[in-house]
Design a protein around this motif. Structure first.
Motif, PDB file in Angstrom:
ATOM      1  N   GLU A  42       0.820  -1.213   0.000  1.00 42.42           N
ATOM      2  CA  GLU A  42       0.000   0.000   0.000  1.00 42.42           C
ATOM      3  C   GLU A  42       0.857   1.269   0.000  1.00 42.42           C
ATOM      4  OE1 GLU A  42      -3.592  -1.133   2.713  1.00 42.42           O
ATOM      5  OE2 GLU A  42      -2.065  -2.692   2.614  1.00 42.42           O
ATOM      6  N   TYR A  43       1.979   1.210   0.659  1.00 45.61           N
ATOM      7  CA  TYR A  43       2.915   2.349   0.618  1.00 45.61           C
ATOM      8  C   TYR A  43       3.473   2.493  -0.796  1.00 45.61           C
ATOM      9  CZ  TYR A  43       3.055   2.732   5.735  1.00 45.61           C
ATOM     10  OH  TYR A  43       2.736   2.935   7.045  1.00 45.61           O
ATOM     11  N   PHE A  75       5.193   5.624  -5.122  1.00 48.77           N
ATOM     12  CA  PHE A  75       5.942   5.517  -6.382  1.00 48.77           C
ATOM     13  C   PHE A  75       5.000   5.378  -7.575  1.00 48.77           C
ATOM     14  CE2 PHE A  75       8.179   3.432  -2.884  1.00 48.77           C
ATOM     15  CZ  PHE A  75       9.327   4.204  -2.813  1.00 48.77           C
ATOM     16  N   THR A  76       5.566   5.581  -8.758  1.00 51.61           N
ATOM     17  CA  THR A  76       4.812   5.266  -9.974  1.00 51.61           C
ATOM     18  C   THR A  76       5.606   4.262 -10.793  1.00 51.61           C
ATOM     19  OG1 THR A  76       5.835   7.171 -11.077  1.00 51.61           O
ATOM     20  CG2 THR A  76       3.640   7.508 -10.143  1.00 51.61           C
ATOM     21  N   GLY A 121       8.755  10.355  -8.161  1.00 52.43           N
ATOM     22  CA  GLY A 121       8.715  11.559  -8.988  1.00 52.43           C
ATOM     23  C   GLY A 121       9.401  11.235 -10.295  1.00 52.43           C
ATOM     24  N   ASP A 122      10.478  11.972 -10.628  1.00 53.75           N
ATOM     25  CA  ASP A 122      11.207  11.644 -11.858  1.00 53.75           C
ATOM     26  C   ASP A 122      12.507  10.907 -11.563  1.00 53.75           C
ATOM     27  OD1 ASP A 122      12.604  13.640 -10.680  1.00 53.75           O
ATOM     28  OD2 ASP A 122      12.579  15.011 -12.411  1.00 53.75           O
ATOM     29  N   MET A 123      12.647  10.439 -10.333  1.00 57.93           N
ATOM     30  CA  MET A 123      13.890   9.786  -9.912  1.00 57.93           C
ATOM     31  C   MET A 123      13.710   8.262  -9.904  1.00 57.93           C
ATOM     32  SD  MET A 123      15.614  10.321  -6.113  1.00 57.93           S
ATOM     33  CE  MET A 123      16.167  12.005  -6.249  1.00 57.93           C
ATOM     34  N   PRO A 124      14.470   7.524 -10.739  1.00 54.85           N
ATOM     35  CA  PRO A 124      14.358   6.064 -10.676  1.00 54.85           C
ATOM     36  C   PRO A 124      14.962   5.571  -9.360  1.00 54.85           C
ATOM     37  CG  PRO A 124      15.580   6.800 -12.632  1.00 54.85           C
ATOM     38  CD  PRO A 124      15.468   7.972 -11.717  1.00 54.85           C
ATOM     39  N   MET A 141       5.772  11.444   2.699  1.00 54.61           N
ATOM     40  CA  MET A 141       6.929  10.552   2.699  1.00 54.61           C
ATOM     41  C   MET A 141       7.659  10.604   1.361  1.00 54.61           C
ATOM     42  SD  MET A 141       7.283   6.525   3.712  1.00 54.61           S
ATOM     43  CE  MET A 141       6.046   6.524   4.972  1.00 54.61           C
ATOM     44  N   ALA A 142       6.899  10.677   0.284  1.00 56.44           N
ATOM     45  CA  ALA A 142       7.507  10.759  -1.045  1.00 56.44           C
ATOM     46  C   ALA A 142       8.381  12.011  -1.158  1.00 56.44           C
ATOM     47  CB  ALA A 142       6.411  10.769  -2.111  1.00 56.44           C
ATOM     48  N   LYS A 143       7.846  13.111  -0.649  1.00 54.95           N
ATOM     49  CA  LYS A 143       8.583  14.385  -0.704  1.00 54.95           C
ATOM     50  C   LYS A 143       9.865  14.278   0.145  1.00 54.95           C
ATOM     51  CE  LYS A 143       6.644  18.026   1.419  1.00 54.95           C
ATOM     52  NZ  LYS A 143       7.505  18.358   2.466  1.00 54.95           N
ATOM     53  N   ASP A 144       9.727  13.707   1.334  1.00 57.57           N
ATOM     54  CA  ASP A 144      10.885  13.585   2.233  1.00 57.57           C
ATOM     55  C   ASP A 144      11.946  12.626   1.679  1.00 57.57           C
ATOM     56  OD1 ASP A 144       9.556  15.312   3.867  1.00 57.57           O
ATOM     57  OD2 ASP A 144       8.978  13.823   5.376  1.00 57.57           O
ATOM     58  N   LEU A 145      11.492  11.553   1.048  1.00 54.02           N
ATOM     59  CA  LEU A 145      12.446  10.603   0.456  1.00 54.02           C
ATOM     60  C   LEU A 145      13.244  11.288  -0.650  1.00 54.02           C
ATOM     61  CD1 LEU A 145      10.337   7.286   0.179  1.00 54.02           C
ATOM     62  CD2 LEU A 145      12.433   7.590   1.520  1.00 54.02           C
ATOM     63  N   ARG A 146      12.544  12.059  -1.481  1.00 52.53           N
ATOM     64  CA  ARG A 146      13.231  12.773  -2.568  1.00 52.53           C
ATOM     65  C   ARG A 146      14.278  13.727  -2.022  1.00 52.53           C
ATOM     66  NH1 ARG A 146      11.692  13.492  -7.878  1.00 52.53           N
ATOM     67  NH2 ARG A 146      12.387  15.654  -7.759  1.00 52.53           N
ATOM     68  N   ALA A 147      13.890  14.444  -0.963  1.00 57.95           N
ATOM     69  CA  ALA A 147      14.824  15.408  -0.373  1.00 57.95           C
ATOM     70  C   ALA A 147      16.044  14.686   0.203  1.00 57.95           C
ATOM     71  CB  ALA A 147      14.109  16.207   0.722  1.00 57.95           C
TER      72      ALA A 147
END
Lengths: 266, 291
Positions: free
Chosen positions: A23-24, A29-30, A55-58, A227-233
């Protein structure tokens, strides 16, 4: 969700209906593409790994999957990995290193599987190998504890640059049940064991085992967006480091766990 | 001068069937015999050190860390390191202070591992030897720290490491910080290995849990003593999980050899020779990596 005692947290971390890794993954991710197999023996269904876009980061995603309903739980071996699972995880981490992709691990297991075959195929060795290799992996790793973090079986996906814990996740050297029965020969002392072991997310923050505790409030979707935003950062910052420096910092992160960590309020 | 190891250590109460301390004093006389669990032969306690604690049938009794150091290292060559590190009850675990006091008394040691440098038939190495009489060789922060410092010292000085493991696993009483020692020690082993240094582990009875799942299984060469129990999960836990009886010989050194997880099984009488030969074969030219 609220929990008063450490044992309440244990119950919440294991609660039926709690979000599992799948679920996470679907929310954060996409284009997640699952990659199977350890290339030695089998594909461990307790560990799900693959590649996806953050986002755009593999990124490479590796998770312990407990399954939601009974059928899924059995298929996933209740999230208890065999050596093949750890070997698959290591294969995918090396692949991530090769292609300079960051690695996200979702940890949720009562522990590595205790079985005849697991021992025959080197459970101890598989975990040891992951610890040693993760410490020097030349790509950033963040491990997120979403439920149970059971001992060496959890650590084998958590030798990371940062460990984040969901508010009601736990992390322990042994289950409170195991501790009560081995140490006090009394399975009823499980509440006392949960208290004594210091296994809550908040304890992990105090002991510097976790960098971040993620509140479990608001909607699950909103939590995953954050979480997605924080992971990217976190990854953007670490990708900017020279690789040797990245590895040095990760080694130092674990190097500090000695007698010098003395929390005042225990 | 370090006086440790010069005096006779209290005998292992467990191996004598849990005698009271008063009876244990009598156990030091020549009349006391130990029964071999394999062949049933009764061996005088006083003869055991000379036999390296090995029965004539080949059964290997447990041996404490100082005895092992005496047996493997050249006489007087062992120099202990990092013994100053003190164990603390970091997370205030109930009963831990008392357990530590008991462990110090029964083992005569301050912690469950002894580290230092030594020579084996003239070949220099860094060495760690775990002590089963100290809380069953469990790994807390001090065990992890000593082992880590030894590997860091060996990496810095281009020395091989020889390690004798015996452990029940990570030490519950230090909670999550014990678990972190698995990562810390494994990282130190990896850096030692990446620098081209040799690491030999000798798995002795029993090596289990968090030690198996970290530095015990990371040797370039993994040796084991005959009959030693080596595994990750405890046999009882596995039986409860799978609800089946485990086969004879499960999780023994022989079982691991058969399944390809260790390199060789070497009886105690041969260990010194084999270890020194391996050290000799991995000797670095020009005295190591130090530029």
């Amino acid at each position: 969700m609220s929990a008063n005692t450490p044992y309440d947290k244990v119950m919440l971390a294991r609660a039926k209906g709690r979000a599992t890794a799948a679920e996470y993954i679907s929310r954060i991710f996409t284009d997640f593409i699952e990659l199977h197999g350890d290339r030695h023996f089998a594909d461990d269904t307790a560990i799900v790994g693959g590649v996806a876009y953050l986002g755009d980061m593999p990124v490479t995603v590796i998770s312990m999957e407990k399954g939601r309903d009974t059928k899924a739980k059995i298929y996933r071996n209740f999230g208890a990995p065999n050596p093949e699972g750890y070997n698959k995880a290591l294969r995918l981490m090396r692949q991530a290193e090769k292609f300079s992709r960051p690695v996200v691990c979702f940890v949720d297991t009562a522990g590595a599987f205790c079985g005849l075959g697991a021992e025959e195929r080197g459970q101890g060795r598989a975990i040891a190998q992951n610890l040693a290799e993760m410490i020097t992996l030349k790509t950033p790793i963040v491990s997120v504890f979403i439920g149970e973090g059971g001992s060496g079986g959890a650590l084998a996906l958590a030798c990371a640059d940062e460990v984040w814990m969901m508010e009601n996740a736990i992390y322990s050297v042994i289950s409170p049940e195991g501790c009560a029965s081995i140490l006090w020969k009394d399975s009823k002392k499980v509440r006392a064991a949960a208290q004594s072991l210091r296994l809550t997310a908040q304890d992990m923050k105090k002991l510097q085992v976790a960098e971040k505790v993620i509140p479990e409030k608001g909607t699950f979707d909103a939590c995953c967006r954050t979480m997605a935003k924080d992971l990217r950062a976190a990854f953007t910052a670490r990708m900017a480091l020279p690789k040797d420096e990245l590895v040095r910092q990760r080694y130092e992160r674990f190097r500090k766990y000695g007698a010098q960590i003395v929390p005042e309020d225990f | 001068m370090d006086l440790r190891g010069l005096f006779k250590r209290p005998a292992n109460e467990l191996e004598k069937g849990g005698r009271t301390p008063a009876e244990a004093t009598a156990a030091d006389t020549f009349e006391v015999k130990r029964e071999c669990p394999d062949c049933g032969r009764k061996i005088a306690e006083i003869d055991l050190p000379e036999m390296y604690y090995v029965c004539t049938c080949g059964h290997h009794f447990r041996m404490n860390a100082r005895q092992r150091i005496d047996h493997i290292c050249d006489e007087g060559s062992f120099t202990e390191m990092f013994s100053e590190l003190e164990t603390k009850d970091i997370i205030n675990f109930p009963g831990y202070e008392k357990k530590l006091r008991e462990a110090r008394l029964s083992s005569g040691e301050e912690e469950a591992v002894i580290c230092g440098t030594a020579t084996v038939l003239g070949h220099k190495c860094a060495m760690f030897v775990m002590e089963s009489l100290f809380m069953m060789g469990s790994m807390g922060t001090v065990v992890g720290e000593r082992v880590t410092r030894l590997f860091e010292y060996a990496t810095e000085n281009g020395l091989p490491v020889v390690g004798f493991t015996v452990s029940g696993g990570a030490r519950m009483q230090e909670g999550i910080l014990s678990l972190m020692q698995m990562a810390k020690t494994s990282g130190a082993v990896k850096l030692h290995s990446d620098a081209g240094n040799f690491y030999l582990t000798v798995l002795t009875d029993p090596t289990t849990g968090g030690v198996t799942a970290s530095f015990a299984m990371l040797g370039d060469v993994i040796m084991a003593e005959p009959g030693a129990t080596v595994g990750f999960a405890g046999a009882r836990v596995i039986e409860q999980t799978i609800r089946k009886k485990l086969p004879q010989g499960f999780q023994t050194a022989e079982f691991l050899l058969e399944h390809g997880f260790i390199d060789l099984i070497t009886p105690r009488s041969e260990q010194k020779r084999v270890i020194s030969t391996l050290l000799s074969m991995h000797e670095k030219k020009n005295g190591g990596d130090k530029a």
